[in-house]
Design an enzyme around this catalytic site. Structure first.
Site, PDB file in Angstrom:
ATOM      1  N   GLY B 218       0.830  -1.208   0.000  1.00 49.69           N
ATOM      2  CA  GLY B 218       0.000   0.000   0.000  1.00 49.69           C
ATOM      3  C   GLY B 218       0.858   1.249   0.000  1.00 49.69           C
ATOM      4  N   SER B 219       0.368   2.265   0.718  1.00 50.52           N
ATOM      5  CA  SER B 219       0.998   3.588   0.614  1.00 50.52           C
ATOM      6  C   SER B 219       2.389   3.659   1.227  1.00 50.52           C
ATOM      7  CB  SER B 219       0.105   4.633   1.267  1.00 50.52           C
ATOM      8  OG  SER B 219      -1.150   4.647   0.628  1.00 50.52           O
ATOM      9  N   THR B 220       2.802   2.663   2.005  1.00 50.90           N
ATOM     10  CA  THR B 220       4.181   2.724   2.504  1.00 50.90           C
ATOM     11  C   THR B 220       5.150   2.712   1.328  1.00 50.90           C
ATOM     12  OG1 THR B 220       4.204   0.317   2.767  1.00 50.90           O
ATOM     13  CG2 THR B 220       3.740   1.609   4.727  1.00 50.90           C
ATOM     14  N   LYS B 222       4.979   4.503  -1.146  1.00 50.06           N
ATOM     15  CA  LYS B 222       5.169   5.880  -1.650  1.00 50.06           C
ATOM     16  C   LYS B 222       6.521   6.447  -1.230  1.00 50.06           C
ATOM     17  CE  LYS B 222       0.235   6.800  -1.857  1.00 50.06           C
ATOM     18  NZ  LYS B 222      -0.908   7.322  -1.075  1.00 50.06           N
TER      19      LYS B 222
END
Lengths: 455, 481
Positions: B218-220, B222
């Site tokens: 997921g957004s980790t 990013k």
């Protein structure tokens, strides 16, 4: 026939000394095996040692009385092998909680009693020749017995057992003796005919087609065993026995060539169309493939056996210190791996050398005896022991595909013990005949026998 | 006839020579190879009769062999097994050995190279070989605290590492189990226990979830996009990036949206600090297309994607797919689609940012101690990779403070401690479940520890409460706040 006439010496005293040595080996092995008992020396040890020694000495006395000139090395070799076998079976019993050694001891008693009875009853092996065709019939009956519904039982996929009154028995083991007698009788009567007829093509003297009939018969018999009883080991044994005997009778390489051709044809057909043969070959070639190891009738036992042998290494772990119990059928078909693991390469080679000695003495008896029947019988029976060792040990060491045969005298199994002890009795009788002085009456008898044969 | 008999004898002798040859081959020439065959259980049986070395945490055995009267001389005992099951693994007659019990086997059995001399002496003197003990880098106190604060009944892992050395200070996963159940010598009992364990949801005694489960980060992920963006020179901390509520993925009609209840909607154009703080998605469509698939793949590889890390047991290799089309690239850049990472991988991302772009190799072994207490080996800290430059790492570290300042990781704040962290929520198809992540480090100015938590296959609300609040508690425990 050239004969080397040695001065007629009984040599029973030599046998006694060697027998004492063999008993030391057997009792020593039993003692070491008994020590592997976690609660101290197994109480079975004394019983086993006493029974074995008593039987060995009994046999020795029988020989002193009725086969005075018999070969002095055969009996000690067999007693040592039998003793090592009982010891190893007992050692495995201690781990698995079985009582196979007691049964083996009982069967040793039965087998040795039978051997003594054979020596006492027959005295002169040439008697057997008179009943050549009767032995053929007996062989037929013995081989058909396991196929009779209600009597024959199937164990591990092979239908070679007969169960009577709670006891299992493999009649095929006895058939290998009766067939040997038949082959010896038939070939000794017809060898001249087979020898003289036929065409010569190149270096090969080809037999006539009609003289080929017995060989085709033997081949068909082996294939029949393979198909109806699914017993590859016995099939190889019977055919090998026949080939060796016809070769001895004729000294013609052509028979071997034809025989091997038939084996190749039969083998190819079997490998193609018979599931169990195909599986055996697959387990042999792809032994270490995990799928093959885990398959039913796969290579699990071969691989475990090889691990056991490797664990033993050069010197072995010693009785009770290895894990031969990890190998399936450790006390019967795979007992060589148990011996190899705990006695080491040195120990197992010593055992193999006992067989070499035994077979060589059997062959020596064949060379020494004067009659063709005796020569054929002794060389055939000796060859059988050697071939059986080769098929079993070659199988467990992955030299050839593994087939279910027992290691003579060592592996657990009553029928095998009984049959092999009777073979020993016959070999002793032939050797006795080979070495005993020839009184004139006996010579006359020989003439009579010859006349009968020619009639 | 006699010549033929002699020939038969020769044939039989050939048979016997052949079998003596094959026996010699197996028992002498091929014996070592057969003894070392992985299918061969005899070595294992022999090992069960030897004093196997202990696995120690803070000097106390978490796995040790004690003498018994049973089938074998020794019984393997695990102390506090639930705390350490996924680290030690099990040492089982029926099921072999796993994890540290397997990877440290040579040391534990005394077959390590440095023990060669001892072994030779033992052969001469007839003494039994004894195994060495292995002290782990784990902080027993911390391991216990983390185990206690993670809830039961969910699949969750937490890792704490020392960013300067790569030492793993704590590695906890739930559900856990009692390794003693598999160490019993009775094969039937061990098999029954194993069957029961395999039926438990989310548990496999063969896999350590913290290094073995591959799940969408997921957004980790990013963090890696930002590294690539800053390295590309196309972006800096001041760049204003379009932040619409929804964009259509290039070449498709599929929309990609920001989280609709979030604060992202407040800014149509945003700087990276806002984007990271609120974990906006749509800007990354543009960023990913601009830096390109190759650059992202390269950054991911430098941080350890595609590699099996040996701590010493081997992790699964995290995945960033190659040959992505533009739409797939955009989805991958927010840690969805086919991107998969282990908890250890995302911890290593935090370690790299924390340690000026250099990732230290994660390691569990502190030292190996011989039976005579001599230290045989003490692994030195090792660089795993230079993941990015110090400048980029510093900038990303600054950005990672933002989620704690009223952003997605606000619940992780610890008074008096400067923390950098990034949360992540990966939706798992149509299941309605998510993987909930947080990975970060502290203190920002002088980074010491990297912490990663992942709760797998969990509903969004619960996942949210398990990551940031637990990060806070773990950091409080680590820094004794």
């Amino acid at each position: 026939m050239n004969e080397l006439r040695t001065a007629p010496v009984s040599r029973r005293n030599t046998e006694l000394w060697l027998l004492i040595l063999a008993m030391v080996v057997a009792v020593g092995a039993g003692y070491l095996a008994g020590l592997s008992n976690p609660e101290g020396l197994s109480p079975e040890f004394a019983k086993q040692g006493a029974v074995l020694c008593a039987l060995a000495l009994g046999m020795h006395i029988v020989l002193r009385i009725w086969a005075k000139y018999a070969d002095p090395i055969i009996l000690p070799c067999v007693v040592a092998l039998n003793g090592i076998g009982v010891a190893m079976i007992h050692r495995l019993d201690i781990t698995t909680g079985d009582t196979a050694a007691t049964r083996q001891l009982l069967w040793t008693g039965v087998a040795m009693a039978a051997a003594m009875a054979v020596i006492w009853a027959i005295r002169d092996h040439r008697m057997l020749r008179r009943a050549t065709y009767i032995f053929l019939m007996i062989s037929g009956v013995l081989m058909v017995l396991p196929l009779i519904p209600g009597l024959g039982v199937e164990i591990n996929g092979a239908r070679i057992w007969v169960r009577l009154a709670g006891m299992s028995f493999q009649p095929g083991e006895l058939a290998k003796i009766t067939l040997s007698i038949f082959f010896a009788g038939y070939l000794s009567s017809n060898r001249d005919l087979i020898l003289l007829a036929g065409r010569k093509i190149g270096p090969l003297q080809l037999p006539r087609v009609r003289d080929m009939a017995p060989m085709i018969l033997a081949w068909g018999l082996s294939i029949g065993i393979l198909i109806l009883q699914r017993d590859l080991g016995s099939a190889i044994l019977f055919f090998g026995l026949f080939m060796a005997m016809i070769y001895v009778a004729t000294a013609r390489i052509s028979w071997i060539v034809i025989g091997l051709g038939l084996v190749a044809v039969g083998g190819l057909l079997a490998a193609q169309f018979m599931g169990h043969v195909e599986r055996r070959i697959n387990a042999w070639i792809h032994a270490f493939d995990p799928e093959v190891i885990n398959a039913q009738y796969g290579s699990h036992q071969i691989v475990q056996g090889m691990f056991g042998l490797a664990n033993g290494g050069l010197f072995g772990t010693g009785f009770g210190n290895g894990r031969p119990d990890l190998v399936p059928y450790a006390n019967s078909d795979m007992i060589v791996t148990a011996l190899g693991e705990e006695l080491g390469l040195i120990g197992v080679i010593a055992v193999v050398l006992l067989y070499v000695l035994l077979v060589s003495r059997g062959i020596r008896a064949a060379l020494g005896t004067r009659d063709a029947f005796g020569k054929l019988l002794a060389s055939g029976l000796s060859f059988t022991i050697g071939l059986q060792c080769f098929v079993v040990i070659g199988g467990v060491t992955r030299l050839i595909p593994l087939t279910g045969l027992t290691t003579p005298f060592v592996a657990a199994g009553g029928s095998s013990l009984l049959a092999n002890w009777i073979i020993i009795a016959l070999l002793l009788l032939v050797s006795n005949n080979a070495r005993k002085p020839v009184p004139s009456a006996d010579l006359a008898n020989e003439v009579v026998l010859k006349k009968e044969a020619n009639a | 006839m006699n010549q033929a008999i002699r020939n038969v004898w020769i044939a039989v002798i050939v048979f016997f020579v052949a079998i003596m040859g094959s026996l010699s081959y197996i028992q002498f020439f091929a014996a070592d190879e057969l003894n070392a065959n992985p299918l061969n259980k005899r070595q294992l049986f022999r090992d069960f009769d030897l004093a196997r070395g202990a696995i120690l945490v803070d000097g106390n055995p978490i796995a040790e062999s004690v003498q018994t009267d049973g089938q074998f001389e020794y019984q393997r005992i695990y102390n506090n097994p639930e705390l350490y099951s996924h680290l030690t693994g099990f040492y089982s007659l029926a099921h072999g050995s796993t994890h540290l019990e397997s990877y440290l086997n040579d040391w534990l059995t005394g077959r390590g190279d440095s023990q060669f001399f001892n072994r030779m002496m033992n052969i001469v003197s007839g003494a039994n070989n004894e195994g060495s003990s292995v002290e782990l880098t784990i902080d027993g106190e911390l391991q216990r605290e983390i185990y206690n604060l993670l809830p039961d009944g969910v699949q969750i892992s937490a890792i704490v590492t020392d960013v300067k050395t790569g030492d793993i200070k704590a590695m906890v996963s739930k559900p856990s189990y009692d390794t003693n159940e598999l160490a019993v010598h009775s094969t039937s009992e061990a098999t029954a226990n194993m069957d029961a364990l395999l039926e438990r949801a989310g548990l496999s005694p063969y896999v350590n979830p913290a290094i073995g489960h591959l799940s969408a980060p997921g957004s980790t992920f990013k963090i890696l996009d930002v590294v690539a963006a800053l390295e590309s020179g196309e972006y800096d901390l001041e760049t204003e990036i379009d932040n619409p509520q929804s964009v259509t993925l290039p070449g498709t009609s599929t929309p990609l949206t920001n989280f609709d209840q979030g604060i992202c909607t407040q800014q149509e154009k945003a700087k990276l600090s806002f984007i990271i703080a609120q974990s906006c998605n749509t800007p990354f469509v543009e960023i990913s297309q601009k830096v390109g698939a190759e650059a992202l793949e390269d950054v991911a590889a430098r941080f350890g994607f595609g590699e099996r890390v040996e701590i010493p047991q081997r992790s699964a290799a995290s995945v960033f797919p190659s040959d992505l089309d533009p739409a797939a690239l955009a989805q991958s850049s927010i840690g969805e689609r086919d991107v998969k990472a282990t908890a250890l991988q995302m911890n290593m991302v935090a370690m790299g940012i924390a340690n000026d772009g250099v990732i230290m190799k994660p390691n569990l072994v502190e030292e190996i101690i011989a039976p005579d207490l001599k230290v045989l080996e003490r692994p030195e800290p090792e660089e795993f990779s230079t993941a990015t430059s110090k400048e980029v790492a510093d900038q990303v570290a600054e950005l990672m403070r933002e989620p704690l300042k009223g952003g997605t990781a606000a619940a992780a704040q610890v008074p008096g401690l400067e923390i950098a962290a990034k949360t992540g929520t990966a939706t798992l198809g149509d299941t309605g479940l998510v993987n909930s992540w947080i990975t970060g480090f502290a203190p920002v100015d002088d980074p010491q520890y990297a912490v990663t938590i992942v709760a797998e296959k969990i509903d969004y609300e619960t996942g949210h409460t398990l990551t940031s609040p637990n990060m806070k508690k773990i950091l409080e425990a680590v820094f004794n706040k």
